[in-house]
Design a protein around this motif. Structure first.
Motif, mmCIF file in Angstrom:
data_model
loop_
_atom_site.group_PDB
_atom_site.id
_atom_site.type_symbol
_atom_site.label_atom_id
_atom_site.label_comp_id
_atom_site.label_asym_id
_atom_site.label_seq_id
_atom_site.Cartn_x
_atom_site.Cartn_y
_atom_site.Cartn_z
ATOM 1 N N LYS A 1 10.098 5.222 -5.147
ATOM 2 C CA LYS A 1 10.586 3.851 -5.113
ATOM 3 C C LYS A 1 9.656 3.042 -4.214
ATOM 4 O O LYS A 1 9.298 3.495 -3.127
ATOM 5 N N VAL A 2 9.289 1.857 -4.658
ATOM 6 C CA VAL A 2 8.317 1.028 -3.950
ATOM 7 C C VAL A 2 9.032 -0.168 -3.327
ATOM 8 O O VAL A 2 9.547 -1.034 -4.036
ATOM 9 N N ILE A 3 9.075 -0.198 -2.001
ATOM 10 C CA ILE A 3 9.760 -1.261 -1.271
ATOM 11 C C ILE A 3 8.809 -2.441 -1.099
ATOM 12 O O ILE A 3 7.754 -2.311 -0.480
ATOM 13 N N LEU A 4 9.207 -3.596 -1.631
ATOM 14 C CA LEU A 4 8.354 -4.773 -1.611
ATOM 15 C C LEU A 4 8.574 -5.667 -0.399
ATOM 16 O O LEU A 4 7.703 -6.446 -0.048
ATOM 17 N N GLU A 5 9.729 -5.586 0.223
ATOM 18 C CA GLU A 5 10.149 -6.506 1.298
ATOM 19 C C GLU A 5 10.110 -7.947 0.778
ATOM 20 O O GLU A 5 9.348 -8.802 1.213
#
Length: 224
Positions: free
Chosen positions: A128-132
């Motif tokens: 999962k890629v956290i973009l903020e």
């Protein structure tokens, strides 16, 4: 996606304990709660991955770890080593934080390259890629989401909950429109009620990260 029962809600909750003061007893309690309610995963800092993986072994609840957390400012080589370690210790899901400054200064190309590197290091584990999203423009959210998708990530995720603002319905909806129906979208950060969780799902979230999973389930049962 449609949530038609409390069981369906439980299946998309990442029961999350990332507080810096979380103790081993706290983590064990979250694991017990996740097993009781059949949550999707228990999300912890890397230190606790071996304990969580051992506790959850044999169940459908997955051990999840964060990487490059919470700032995303470590070089890719360190994030890759972190991924390799948590996966070797039993993490079945990895939530990584992108370098927000890199995205803003160099565009989405380096983000995609990093995601591809970490996805390769994940093996069979989901990434999962956290973009903020609170720190990004809509254009940056779109660019980062497309880069993550092209690099093979399993989910894009809104937030760490360690910055000025968490998930918003608007950001979730934008991410879902960008990546389409086939990729996961995780809403996380500041989701503290059943109504908030349902709003995120209605906007397109297929996973919800929250430290209040048990409270959400109790509300869901009351609402039902």
């Amino acid at each position: 996606m449609a949530i038609t029962s409390s069981t369906a809600l439980a299946a998309i909750i990442d029961h999350t304990i990332l507080r810096p003061d979380a103790t081993e007893a706290d983590v064990e309690q979250f694991c017990a709660e996740a097993l009781q309610w059949n949550f999707a995963a228990v999300c912890v800092n890397p230190l606790y991955v071996p304990r969580v993986a051992a506790t959850l072994r044999g169940s459908a609840v997955r051990a999840c770890s964060v990487v490059g957390f919470p700032l995303g400012a470590a070089p890719t080589v360190l994030k890759r080593h972190e991924v390799e370690w948590v996966v070797a210790e039993g993490a079945a899901e990895v939530d990584m934080v992108i370098s927000i400054g890199t995205l803003k200064s160099a565009g989405a190309g380096p983000i995609g390259e990093e995601v591809a590197t970490l996805k390769a290091a994940c093996g069979d584990a989901r990434l999962k890629v956290i973009l903020e999203t609170a720190l990004l423009t809509d254009e940056e959210i779109v660019a980062a989401s497309l880069a993550a998708k092209a690099a093979g990530a399993d989910f894009v995720k809104t937030s760490t909950a360690f910055t000025q603002k968490g998930a918003t319905v608007e950001a979730v909806a934008l991410m879902r429109r960008t990546v389409g129906p086939e990729m996961g979208v995780k809403a996380s950060g500041g989701i503290r009620s059943f109504a908030e969780a349902m709003a995120m799902v209605a906007a397109g979230a297929s996973r919800v990260g929250t430290s209040r999973g048990v409270a959400l389930m109790r509300e869901a049962l009351f609402e039902g």
